[in-house]
Design a protein around this motif. Structure first.
Motif, PDB file in Angstrom:
ATOM      1  N   ALA A 183      24.845  29.846   0.378  1.00 47.98           N
ATOM      2  CA  ALA A 183      25.875  29.950  -0.657  1.00 47.98           C
ATOM      3  C   ALA A 183      27.261  30.079  -0.033  1.00 47.98           C
ATOM      4  N   LEU A 184      27.399  30.901   0.995  1.00 42.03           N
ATOM      5  CA  LEU A 184      28.698  31.053   1.651  1.00 42.03           C
ATOM      6  C   LEU A 184      29.147  29.746   2.298  1.00 42.03           C
ATOM      7  N   LYS A 185      28.207  29.023   2.887  1.00 33.33           N
ATOM      8  CA  LYS A 185      28.533  27.734   3.498  1.00 33.33           C
ATOM      9  C   LYS A 185      28.967  26.728   2.436  1.00 33.33           C
ATOM     10  N   ILE A 186      28.235  26.665   1.331  1.00 36.38           N
ATOM     11  CA  ILE A 186      28.590  25.748   0.233  1.00 36.38           C
ATOM     12  C   ILE A 186      29.953  26.107  -0.332  1.00 36.38           C
ATOM     13  N   ALA A 187      30.196  27.397  -0.550  1.00 39.97           N
ATOM     14  CA  ALA A 187      31.490  27.838  -1.086  1.00 39.97           C
ATOM     15  C   ALA A 187      32.624  27.432  -0.157  1.00 39.97           C
ATOM     16  N   ALA A 188      32.432  27.595   1.143  1.00 41.74           N
ATOM     17  CA  ALA A 188      33.475  27.228   2.112  1.00 41.74           C
ATOM     18  C   ALA A 188      33.742  25.726   2.070  1.00 41.74           C
ATOM     19  N   GLU A 189      32.683  24.928   2.029  1.00 44.27           N
ATOM     20  CA  GLU A 189      32.846  23.466   2.029  1.00 44.27           C
ATOM     21  C   GLU A 189      33.494  22.970   0.740  1.00 44.27           C
ATOM     22  N   VAL A 190      32.988  23.434  -0.398  1.00 42.02           N
ATOM     23  CA  VAL A 190      33.489  22.959  -1.698  1.00 42.02           C
ATOM     24  C   VAL A 190      34.929  23.388  -1.922  1.00 42.02           C
ATOM     25  N   THR A 191      35.241  24.640  -1.620  1.00 42.41           N
ATOM     26  CA  THR A 191      36.605  25.099  -1.869  1.00 42.41           C
ATOM     27  C   THR A 191      37.604  24.435  -0.933  1.00 42.41           C
ATOM     28  N   GLU A 192      37.167  24.087   0.267  1.00 39.22           N
ATOM     29  CA  GLU A 192      38.064  23.354   1.164  1.00 39.22           C
ATOM     30  C   GLU A 192      38.301  21.938   0.630  1.00 39.22           C
ATOM     31  N   GLU A 193      37.245  21.267   0.199  1.00 38.50           N
ATOM     32  CA  GLU A 193      37.369  19.914  -0.358  1.00 38.50           C
ATOM     33  C   GLU A 193      38.236  19.882  -1.610  1.00 38.50           C
ATOM     34  N   GLU A 194      38.083  20.897  -2.458  1.00 37.25           N
ATOM     35  CA  GLU A 194      38.758  20.918  -3.753  1.00 37.25           C
ATOM     36  C   GLU A 194      40.086  21.667  -3.728  1.00 37.25           C
ATOM     37  N   ASN A 195      40.470  22.195  -2.567  1.00 32.64           N
ATOM     38  CA  ASN A 195      41.699  22.962  -2.423  1.00 32.64           C
ATOM     39  C   ASN A 195      41.703  24.186  -3.346  1.00 32.64           C
ATOM     40  N   LEU A 196      40.599  24.907  -3.307  1.00 34.39           N
ATOM     41  CA  LEU A 196      40.431  26.151  -4.058  1.00 34.39           C
ATOM     42  C   LEU A 196      40.289  27.301  -3.077  1.00 34.39           C
ATOM     43  N   ASP A 206      27.127  43.938   6.223  1.00 38.33           N
ATOM     44  CA  ASP A 206      26.042  43.333   6.988  1.00 38.33           C
ATOM     45  C   ASP A 206      25.828  41.863   6.625  1.00 38.33           C
ATOM     46  N   SER A 207      26.306  41.413   5.467  1.00 35.90           N
ATOM     47  CA  SER A 207      26.078  40.031   5.034  1.00 35.90           C
ATOM     48  C   SER A 207      26.769  38.989   5.920  1.00 35.90           C
ATOM     49  N   PRO A 208      28.033  39.167   6.326  1.00 35.06           N
ATOM     50  CA  PRO A 208      28.632  38.171   7.219  1.00 35.06           C
ATOM     51  C   PRO A 208      27.896  38.046   8.552  1.00 35.06           C
ATOM     52  N   GLY A 209      27.451  39.148   9.115  1.00 32.01           N
ATOM     53  CA  GLY A 209      26.699  39.104  10.375  1.00 32.01           C
ATOM     54  C   GLY A 209      25.383  38.378  10.202  1.00 32.01           C
ATOM     55  N   LEU A 257      22.339  33.013  10.774  1.00 29.71           N
ATOM     56  CA  LEU A 257      21.636  31.910  10.121  1.00 29.71           C
ATOM     57  C   LEU A 257      22.437  30.613  10.133  1.00 29.71           C
ATOM     58  N   GLY A 258      23.486  30.540  10.949  1.00 24.97           N
ATOM     59  CA  GLY A 258      24.190  29.280  11.151  1.00 24.97           C
ATOM     60  C   GLY A 258      25.521  29.110  10.441  1.00 24.97           C
ATOM     61  N   PHE A 259      25.997  30.122   9.723  1.00 30.02           N
ATOM     62  CA  PHE A 259      27.305  30.037   9.079  1.00 30.02           C
ATOM     63  C   PHE A 259      28.231  31.049   9.728  1.00 30.02           C
ATOM     64  N   ASP A 260      29.325  30.574  10.302  1.00 30.59           N
ATOM     65  CA  ASP A 260      30.282  31.463  10.957  1.00 30.59           C
ATOM     66  C   ASP A 260      31.321  31.925   9.938  1.00 30.59           C
ATOM     67  N   PRO A 261      31.259  33.182   9.496  1.00 30.59           N
ATOM     68  CA  PRO A 261      32.192  33.664   8.477  1.00 30.59           C
ATOM     69  C   PRO A 261      33.557  34.074   9.025  1.00 30.59           C
ATOM     70  N   GLU A 262      33.686  34.261  10.340  1.00 31.94           N
ATOM     71  CA  GLU A 262      34.919  34.797  10.918  1.00 31.94           C
ATOM     72  C   GLU A 262      36.195  34.050  10.518  1.00 31.94           C
ATOM     73  N   PRO A 263      36.211  32.698  10.479  1.00 31.89           N
ATOM     74  CA  PRO A 263      37.459  32.031  10.085  1.00 31.89           C
ATOM     75  C   PRO A 263      37.883  32.319   8.643  1.00 31.89           C
ATOM     76  N   TYR A 264      36.970  32.838   7.844  1.00 30.82           N
ATOM     77  CA  TYR A 264      37.243  33.050   6.425  1.00 30.82           C
ATOM     78  C   TYR A 264      37.518  34.501   6.079  1.00 30.82           C
ATOM     79  N   ILE A 265      37.260  35.409   6.994  1.00 32.87           N
ATOM     80  CA  ILE A 265      37.473  36.829   6.722  1.00 32.87           C
ATOM     81  C   ILE A 265      38.950  37.144   6.926  1.00 32.87           C
ATOM     82  N   ARG A 266      39.550  37.756   5.930  1.00 34.98           N
ATOM     83  CA  ARG A 266      40.975  38.099   5.989  1.00 34.98           C
ATOM     84  C   ARG A 266      41.138  39.596   6.214  1.00 34.98           C
ATOM     85  N   ASN A 267      42.141  39.932   6.981  1.00 32.66           N
ATOM     86  CA  ASN A 267      42.461  41.333   7.212  1.00 32.66           C
ATOM     87  C   ASN A 267      43.439  41.798   6.156  1.00 32.66           C
ATOM     88  N   PRO A 268      43.470  43.025   5.760  1.00 29.49           N
ATOM     89  CA  PRO A 268      42.666  44.092   6.322  1.00 29.49           C
ATOM     90  C   PRO A 268      41.258  44.091   5.727  1.00 29.49           C
TER      91      PRO A 268
END
Length: 115
Positions: free
Chosen positions: A40-53, A62-65, A70-81
């Motif tokens: 789901a996180l991978k699909i959300a990242a792909e779709v929102t990038e394609e659709e500019n959302l 624990d979910s991002p880790g 399982l093959g999805f790198d969440p780090e580029p999408y995690i915003r601080n703080p």
């Protein structure tokens, strides 16, 4: 629920009737196994990038880790703080600092914070 919300966000976006973002708390991920959360996180990242959302999700730390394993790198999408509430005086969220007093949690507005 995840698929329905994402589909609806894309459809209204394509018709110019949207706020350009979708927000979920952890509810759509409750009861899902690790593979489903990562997919789901991978699909959300792909779709929102394609659709500019923008997709905003609040999930357990624990979910991002787990998604990463399982093959999805969440780090580029995690915003601080990253809001953890682990600070000794409580967490700060939307201009409110929460403090745990005994078993009761209270919130007080910080100077300049939104009410």
């Amino acid at each position: 629920m995840f698929c329905f919300d994402l589909t609806l966000a894309v459809l209204v976006h394509r018709h110019g009737r949207d706020p350009d973002f979708l927000i979920h708390d952890s509810h759509p991920y409750d009861g899902a196994d690790d593979r489903q959360v990562a997919a789901a996180l991978k699909i959300a990242a792909e779709v929102t990038e394609e659709e500019n959302l923008q997709y905003i999700v609040t999930i357990n730390t624990d979910s991002p880790g787990m998604a990463s394993r399982l093959g999805f790198d969440p780090e580029p999408y995690i915003r601080n703080p990253r809001l953890t509430g682990e600070h000794e005086t409580g967490g700060l969220f939307f201009g409110f600092r929460s403090k745990t007093i005994g078993t009761r949690q209270t919130s007080v507005a910080e100077p300049g914070g939104a009410l």
